[in-house]
Motif scaffolding. Structure first.
Motif, short mmCIF file in Angstrom:
data_model
loop_
_atom_site.label_atom_id
_atom_site.label_comp_id
_atom_site.label_asym_id
_atom_site.label_seq_id
_atom_site.Cartn_x
_atom_site.Cartn_y
_atom_site.Cartn_z
N TYR A 19 -0.56 -3.26 -3.97
CA TYR A 19 0.20 -3.01 -2.74
C TYR A 19 0.34 -4.30 -1.93
CZ TYR A 19 1.63 -1.25 1.80
OH TYR A 19 2.31 -1.07 2.98
N GLY A 59 -4.75 3.60 8.51
CA GLY A 59 -3.85 3.54 7.36
C GLY A 59 -3.61 2.11 6.94
N ALA A 61 -4.28 0.46 4.06
CA ALA A 61 -4.07 0.11 2.65
C ALA A 61 -5.00 -1.05 2.27
CB ALA A 61 -2.60 -0.18 2.36
N SER A 65 -0.97 -6.33 5.60
CA SER A 65 -0.18 -6.22 6.83
C SER A 65 -1.06 -6.15 8.07
CB SER A 65 0.71 -4.98 6.81
OG SER A 65 1.41 -4.87 5.62
N ASP A 93 -8.53 4.16 5.91
CA ASP A 93 -7.53 4.69 4.98
C ASP A 93 -8.17 5.88 4.27
OD1 ASP A 93 -4.68 3.20 3.96
OD2 ASP A 93 -5.41 4.84 2.72
N GLN A 94 -7.47 6.45 3.31
CA GLN A 94 -7.98 7.60 2.57
C GLN A 94 -9.15 7.18 1.68
OE1 GLN A 94 -4.72 10.43 1.43
NE2 GLN A 94 -3.61 8.51 1.25
N SER A 128 -9.38 10.73 5.99
CA SER A 128 -8.03 10.95 6.52
C SER A 128 -7.97 10.76 8.03
CB SER A 128 -7.56 12.36 6.18
OG SER A 128 -6.39 12.66 6.91
N PHE A 129 -6.91 10.10 8.48
CA PHE A 129 -6.75 9.93 9.93
C PHE A 129 -6.30 11.22 10.61
CE2 PHE A 129 -2.86 7.24 8.50
CZ PHE A 129 -2.01 8.35 8.40
N SER A 145 0.41 0.89 11.24
CA SER A 145 1.78 0.52 10.84
C SER A 145 2.13 1.16 9.51
CB SER A 145 1.93 -1.00 10.76
OG SER A 145 1.15 -1.55 9.74
N ASN A 146 3.31 1.71 9.46
CA ASN A 146 3.89 2.25 8.23
C ASN A 146 3.04 3.34 7.59
OD1 ASN A 146 6.00 0.08 8.12
ND2 ASN A 146 4.22 -1.22 7.77
#
Ligand SMILES: C[S@@+](CC[C@H](N)C(=O)[O-])C[C@H]1O[C@@H](n2cnc3c(N)ncnc32)[C@H](O)[C@@H]1O
Length: 357
Positions: A19, A59, A61, A65, A93-94, A128-129, A145-146
């Motif tokens: 990613y 989130g 990743a 970013s 993140d997850q 999870s958020f 973001s995203n």
């Protein structure tokens, strides 16, 4: 062809750092929000308490970013907070996210916020958020973001397309919109508990344009065409294609504001800023410079692979999954290269404050 494990939720981005290497579009978008983040961070009141300042990255990743935004926020806060005050950066993140690549990036990347900064402590929460992740009133600045256009679950399968946001089946569409509304409220409710008084949350996510346009047309078209071709060529079965879904929904301005009611409040949260902007398209800009259609095709194919394909491939077993990812990327590269064009992508940028009293 045998079925893999059916998944009823969003699947993390492609692992092993893929990613980070392929998410040019997301990186360009989050980079474009830095001035807004800087101004937002300046408004966060700092007390003199000897407790760490907590920055949360929802989130994240694999972190590519996140480096610049977190570095920016630390730079803004460091002076007023003083050199000794600890700053904790909590990346979320997850559970299945590739956190190893994130931590390696923090150690090795020249742009890491750990370089030239002391008293900065990174950590991660793999959950999870759509749950509570951090203690009450602990977060000074939340950033996302995203990510929040990814839903908490797949409420129903989508048989007419690969992305829930593009379905034309009225009942299915209504179910996803309901899920999206519930998820947004739930996300806000938890963040409202986590934010300190006076803390700020900046969320940027895929959205619909104010004229209702979904955008992403080129991507939606090529993905659909390639997946249809793959099912016709028996690379995946029709059954597997029917199970595949990317559970994202692009929210409208109205949907984003709905939890805040007529007084602009949702509990102790208030919206300070909301705009919906056309995101930069770095792949198109690169094509304008180089005229290289093959590279344009390859970049978009990789971007689709690392972001969307893991959710689609969740319907498949191990080896078939790899073959599917490779084939999808190859097919997409050819399709995108045939006729390069810009991709219109709208993002909402929303700044939320927890009231001071
Ligand atoms: C497109 S990536 C964005 C990553 C990064 N923030 C960026 O801007 O490039 C979306 C990320 O959101 C994460 N995500 C999706 N649903 C989530 C959830 N319920 N809880 C935590 N993270 C989630 C995905 O796993 C993925 O890493």
């Amino acid at each position: 062809v045998s079925n893999g494990q059916w998944t009823s939720r969003a699947v993390p981005m492609e692992g092993d750092g893929a990613y980070n290497r392929g998410a040019m579009v997301q990186a360009a978008h989050s980079g474009s929000i830095i001035p807004l983040l800087e101004a937002t961070t300046r408004r966060i009141p700092l007390d003199n308490l000897d407790v760490p300042l907590v920055l949360a990255d929802y989130g994240c990743a694999q972190g590519a970013s996140s480096l610049e935004p977190m570095r920016t926020a630390i730079a803004v806060l460091r002076d007023p907070a003083g050199p000794d005050r600890p700053i904790c950066v909590v990346h979320n993140d997850q559970p299945d996210n590739d956190f190893a690549s994130l931590f390696r990036l923090l150690e090795e990347d020249p742009n890491s916020y750990l370089r030239n900064n002391v008293n900065v402590f990174p950590s991660a929460v793999g959950r999870s958020f759509y749950h509570r992740l951090l203690p009450s009133s602990s977060v000074a600045l939340g950033w996302s973001s995203n990510a929040v256009h990814w839903l908490s679950r797949v409420p129903v399968s989508v048989t007419d397309t690969w992305n829930a946001g593009w379905t034309n089946i009225p009942d299915v569409r209504a179910t996803y919109v309901r899920q999206s509304d519930e998820d947004w409220r739930e996300f806000l409710r938890h963040r409202g508990e986590e934010l300190r008084r006076g803390g700020r949350l900046l969320v940027s996510m895929g959205a619909t344009a104010d004229n209702g346009a979904l955008g992403w047309d080129v991507v939606a078209r090529h993905m659909h065409a390639e997946l249809t071709a793959m099912s016709m060529n028996h690379i995946i079965s029709l059954d597997e294609y029917a199970q595949m879904v990317v559970p994202t929904v692009l929210r409208s301005r109205e949907a984003l504001l709905a939890p805040f009611g007529a007084d602009g409040r949702f509990g102790e949260l208030a919206v300070e800023h909301l705009d919906i902007v056309l995101a930069p398209d770095p792949i198109w800009e690169e094509f304008l410079r180089s005229g290289d259609a093959t590279a344009y095709g390859r970049r978009w194919a990789t971007a689709c692979r690392v972001t969307f394909a893991p959710s689609l491939a969740a319907a498949l077993m191990g080896e078939q999954r790899v073959a599917f990812l490779n084939q999808l990327e190859e097919g997409l590269a050819e399709r995108f290269a045939t006729e390069p064009e810009p991709v219109a992508m709208w993002f909402a940028r929303i700044i939320i404050a927890r009231l001071e009293s």
